[in-house]
Design an enzyme around this catalytic site. Structure first.
Site, PDB file in Angstrom:
ATOM      1  N   ASP A   1     -15.427  -8.709  75.201  1.00 49.20           N
ATOM      2  CA  ASP A   1     -15.841 -10.088  74.933  1.00 49.20           C
ATOM      3  C   ASP A   1     -16.859 -10.135  73.797  1.00 49.20           C
ATOM      4  OD1 ASP A   1     -15.849 -12.810  75.320  1.00 49.20           O
ATOM      5  OD2 ASP A   1     -17.352 -12.759  76.912  1.00 49.20           O
TER       6      ASP A   1
ATOM      7  N   ASN B   1     -16.107 -11.224  70.389  1.00 48.88           N
ATOM      8  CA  ASN B   1     -15.613 -11.134  69.011  1.00 48.88           C
ATOM      9  C   ASN B   1     -15.902 -12.404  68.209  1.00 48.88           C
ATOM     10  OD1 ASN B   1     -14.511  -8.556  69.378  1.00 48.88           O
ATOM     11  ND2 ASN B   1     -12.554  -9.375  70.065  1.00 48.88           N
TER      12      ASN B   1
ATOM     13  N   TRP C   1     -19.619 -12.882  67.469  1.00 50.83           N
ATOM     14  CA  TRP C   1     -20.038 -11.887  66.472  1.00 50.83           C
ATOM     15  C   TRP C   1     -19.701 -12.380  65.066  1.00 50.83           C
ATOM     16  CZ3 TRP C   1     -17.557  -8.853  62.812  1.00 50.83           C
ATOM     17  CH2 TRP C   1     -18.238  -7.716  62.355  1.00 50.83           C
TER      18      TRP C   1
ATOM     19  N   ARG D   1     -13.646 -16.975  63.533  1.00 58.67           N
ATOM     20  CA  ARG D   1     -13.530 -16.186  64.765  1.00 58.67           C
ATOM     21  C   ARG D   1     -12.538 -15.027  64.618  1.00 58.67           C
ATOM     22  NH1 ARG D   1     -15.332 -18.046  69.565  1.00 58.67           N
ATOM     23  NH2 ARG D   1     -13.508 -17.193  70.651  1.00 58.67           N
TER      24      ARG D   1
ATOM     25  N   SER E   1      -5.889 -13.019  77.774  1.00 62.07           N
ATOM     26  CA  SER E   1      -5.694 -13.469  79.148  1.00 62.07           C
ATOM     27  C   SER E   1      -4.709 -14.632  79.220  1.00 62.07           C
ATOM     28  CB  SER E   1      -7.032 -13.903  79.763  1.00 62.07           C
ATOM     29  OG  SER E   1      -7.409 -15.177  79.271  1.00 62.07           O
TER      30      SER E   1
ATOM     31  N   ASN F   1      -6.244 -17.642  77.746  1.00 59.27           N
ATOM     32  CA  ASN F   1      -6.544 -17.694  76.313  1.00 59.27           C
ATOM     33  C   ASN F   1      -5.585 -18.585  75.525  1.00 59.27           C
ATOM     34  OD1 ASN F   1      -7.717 -14.236  76.051  1.00 59.27           O
ATOM     35  ND2 ASN F   1      -8.855 -16.127  76.444  1.00 59.27           N
TER      36      ASN F   1
ATOM     37  N   ARG G   1     -18.143  -5.200  80.980  1.00 59.42           N
ATOM     38  CA  ARG G   1     -17.952  -6.437  80.226  1.00 59.42           C
ATOM     39  C   ARG G   1     -19.043  -6.550  79.178  1.00 59.42           C
ATOM     40  NH1 ARG G   1     -15.914 -12.362  81.590  1.00 59.42           N
ATOM     41  NH2 ARG G   1     -16.215 -13.227  79.512  1.00 59.42           N
TER      42      ARG G   1
ATOM     43  N   GLU H   1     -17.379  -0.032  90.113  1.00 64.12           N
ATOM     44  CA  GLU H   1     -18.733  -0.333  89.693  1.00 64.12           C
ATOM     45  C   GLU H   1     -18.643  -1.219  88.448  1.00 64.12           C
ATOM     46  OE1 GLU H   1     -21.648   0.785  91.128  1.00 64.12           O
ATOM     47  OE2 GLU H   1     -20.449   1.660  92.748  1.00 64.12           O
TER      48      GLU H   1
END
Length: 246
Positions: free
Chosen positions: A24, A26, A29, A37, A69, A72, A192, A211
């Site tokens: 997650d 991108n 950033w 994007r 996903s 998305n 994540r 975990e």
């Protein structure tokens, strides 16, 4: 699959055998740099190779990445089209290197909404790398955990209706055989990036005993050194799987 079957530290293994990553950040950033994007998505795709290459030295045999996903599709048409183009380009560009580096590639998710060219490239890459075992890279594309369970349940129900499966025999070991990930061990560690602390419908069934690490780093900045640190941190955790150690 039970925890004891996963090669975790209950059997003496300290590091994670299977790491899953929700990649997650991108878009944020890129926007922080005044770029569109899609610029961030391209930067993120380049980062994937470095993380895959880092896996053998860290003892990570299986890496599963969340690329796109089922939710998305709600993004703008421009971004979705750009992502689909990026996936096609990535497969075409990286196929030979993945094969030569011993990476076996699998795709999970519902392919119905994907275009024919992309599906063909996915099939070809899976076939090209089928004999590899150095790293098992699974790419979740048009994937959603609830969608996966729904599709698996339909297949299970059809087997019951056709007399191939006794409903009385169905237990918690039955459904995983119908999931997209039926040939994979469950993830030991789920990471994540980008500071969001939610699992976003990713590997819902498989991550029951995983975990989790939620980190602030945006995916294009997620370096092999950060990855290595998280893998080492996992090895220090006390994994009891609901039990109590004497």
């Amino acid at each position: 699959m039970s925890p004891k079957d996963q090669g975790t530290d209950e059997t003496g293994r300290r590091g994670p055998r299977h790491v899953a990553i929700i990649m997650d950040g991108n878009g944020r950033w890129a926007q922080a740099r005044g770029r569109p994007r899609l610029f961030g998505h391209h930067a993120g795709a380049k980062r994937v190779r470095e993380i895959v290459e880092a896996c053998p030295d860290l003892g990570v045999e299986y890496l599963t990445i969340f690329a796109f996903s089922t939710e998305n599709w709600k993004r703008t048409q421009v971004e979705v089209a750009g992502l689909m183009s990026l996936f096609r380009r990535y497969i075409t560009k990286e196929a030979r290197a993945l094969r030569d580096e011993g990476v076996r590639v699998r795709f999970i998710g519902d392919r119905v909404r994907l275009d024919d060219k992309l599906i063909r490239l996915m099939d070809e890459l899976e076939e090209m790398t089928a004999g590899n075992a150095r790293v098992h890279l699974t790419i979740a594309l048009n994937y959603g955990g609830r969608d996966e369970v729904a599709r698996a349940t339909k297949r299970l129900a059809q087997d019951v209706a056709d007399g191939r499966l006794d409903p009385a025999s169905v237990d918690e070991e039955t459904l995983p055989k119908y999931l997209d990930t039926f040939v994979l061990p469950d993830p030991d560690l789920v990471i994540r990036t980008s500071g969001e602390a939610r699992i976003s419908n990713f590997l819902l069934w498989q991550s029951a005993y995983a975990e989790y690490e939620f980190i602030d780093t945006l995916w294009p900045d997620f370096s092999p050194d950060i990855f290595a640190g998280l893998v080492r941190s996992y090895g220090a955790r006390d994994r009891r799987f609901g039990g109590v150690k004497a």
